[in-house]
Write a protein that holds these residues in place. Structure first.
Motif, PDB file in Angstrom:
ATOM      1  N   SER A 207      44.616  44.408  17.184  1.00 46.97           N
ATOM      2  CA  SER A 207      43.980  45.590  16.630  1.00 46.97           C
ATOM      3  C   SER A 207      42.355  45.171  16.754  1.00 46.97           C
ATOM      4  O   SER A 207      41.541  46.401  16.628  1.00 46.97           O
ATOM      5  N   GLU A 262      48.042  50.100  21.367  1.00 42.35           N
ATOM      6  CA  GLU A 262      46.749  49.845  20.895  1.00 42.35           C
ATOM      7  C   GLU A 262      45.511  50.198  21.861  1.00 42.35           C
ATOM      8  O   GLU A 262      44.735  50.951  21.614  1.00 42.35           O
TER       9      GLU A 262
ATOM     10  N   GLU B 262      51.588  49.686  13.211  1.00 38.66           N
ATOM     11  CA  GLU B 262      50.594  50.545  12.363  1.00 38.66           C
ATOM     12  C   GLU B 262      50.337  50.377  10.954  1.00 38.66           C
ATOM     13  O   GLU B 262      49.341  50.441  10.588  1.00 38.66           O
ATOM     14  N   ARG B 265      48.366  47.247  10.447  1.00 31.33           N
ATOM     15  CA  ARG B 265      47.076  47.648  11.014  1.00 31.33           C
ATOM     16  C   ARG B 265      46.457  48.244   9.766  1.00 31.33           C
ATOM     17  O   ARG B 265      45.159  47.813   9.557  1.00 31.33           O
TER      18      ARG B 265
END
Lengths: 268, 268
Positions: A207, A262, B262, B265
């Motif tokens: 990320s 991503e 996600e 993240r």
């Protein structure tokens, strides 16, 4: 063009015969090397792809479901058979009622493919048909334009890879890099930033690492060994998925999906 | 405790006998309901889990590889056999040289599990053992604390699910929600924000939707039908993965992995 067949020995069915034992032949794809689509959805994708089928085999119900897709191919023979005869010819019952067979067209050219791509996946040593098929399915869903093959990869047109990909190996274009790892220079010359997926030393969390460059290549190695050292050295960036609980790693297709995701998130 | 056995009919091997045909029994897990770990890695995870094995069966080479893990279980019998005898008893050759068998412990309590969790996955109708196993592997790798089961899910302790999960069904805690969909109230009472994964109407792209709340539950339905309308209505948010090229959807375990990722993240 519907052709009814009731003799299982009819030679027109030869391309669909004994698929399981054909699959066991070690000489594939250098043998007959046909591409087989199984089931309505995958046959539809084949009909819409560059892999134009030269024949279909199936039961009436599936022909009706495919009628719209077949309308654009008037001369294409559909060998209509009973479910029993189909199982007998194909060699197993789980044949989804329809099969389409295509000859392999010429392979695509890597340089040409790269010129029209924004995001590509580059695979090294991904020798499992199921993982390979999943990678194509994920590539299709997550906006990867093309797949490039390094050495040691499974055949993307093998029946199981076609099935697991849900037919997306027929739609997502792919090409072989002519040399390895020198072929990676084609990517660099094409303006791609090279991201190597590796849990190893010097890698940055996915990320934080994904660039929003115009062109990105995501390099993935086989589950287990991963990318070779030579390839890691050739990459611009090494990225990893932060792993919890000291787990070894995700499945290679899942890891690739996270990188594709991503890329969509950052680059779009 | 090493016990050499050279009679394939020895009753001490009964828990490892004819596993393929046992798996075909429709009465599982209500039948014998044993949990079987295959191979060194999964056996290691079983030995480290709440599923304490009561016996192992394997060849000498695998026993040596497990020696360190077995040291903490002095009374546990390891039935040492030849590879041939093992294949004969188990019923197939691809048995990875070692199997561990455990009885099912009492199921965990959903409320207690939720109290100590930050991120959970909630599954409805995920009835495929391979998908279920993959979800656990992804949960382990991507920091999901627990898995909660709604109705219609496959048995996570089925041999194939254990294998595909790489043993993580034994390590990632799971519990059944007592009622459905009323049981979702346990999540709400526990302070969880409920995210339903759905490509349908009113859903927000995953990357824009993931809250950084203290507690998040990610709700996933079966590949194909997805979550039921009742569950969708009970959720706080509907999230989707932006799909390219009109593709139908990703594999359910891959879609879940993207949501788990996600969450890591945004939430970490």
């Amino acid at each position: 063009m519907v052709i009814d067949i009731d003799d299982p020995a009819d030679p027109r069915l030869d391309d669909f015969r004994d698929l399981n034992s054909v699959d066991r032949r070690p000489d594939l794809p250098s043998g007959k090397g046909l591409v087989i689509a199984e089931g309505v959805l995958v046959a539809q994708r084949m009909l819409a792809s560059r892999f134009t089928p030269h024949a279909l085999l199936g039961v009436e119900r599936r022909r009706v479901e495919l009628a719209h897709d077949l309308a654009g191919h008037p001369g294409l023979p559909f060998y209509r058979v009973s479910a029993d005869l189909m199982a007998q010819v194909v060699g197993f019952h789980l044949n989804r009622g329809v099969l389409a067979a295509a000859r392999r067209p010429e392979e695509l050219d890597a340089t040409a493919l790269l010129a029209q791509s924004r995001t590509v996946a580059v695979l090294e040593g991904v020798n499992d048909h199921e993982n390979l098929g999943s990678i194509f399915r994920n590539a299709a869903g997550l906006d990867v334009d093309a797949v490039l093959f390094g050495p040691g990869c499974a055949d993307p047109l093998y029946r199981r890879a076609v099935r697991v990909s849900m037919g997306h190996v027929l739609l997502v274009p792919f090409a072989r890099l002519p040399q390895w790892p020198q072929g990676l220079r084609l990517l660099r010359d094409g303006g791609f930033t090279l991201l190597a997926m590796t849990p190893g030393e010097g890698s940055v969390p996915l990320s934080e690492a994904m660039p929003d460059d115009a062109k990105v290549a995501i390099l993935v190695g086989a589950e287990g060994p991963g990318l070779t050292e030579t390839v890691l050295r050739a990459a611009d960036l090494r990225v990893r998925i932060p792993m919890a609980r000291g787990t070894d790693s995700l499945n290679v297709a899942t890891a690739a999906a996270l990188a594709f995701y991503e890329r969509v998130r950052v680059g779009s």
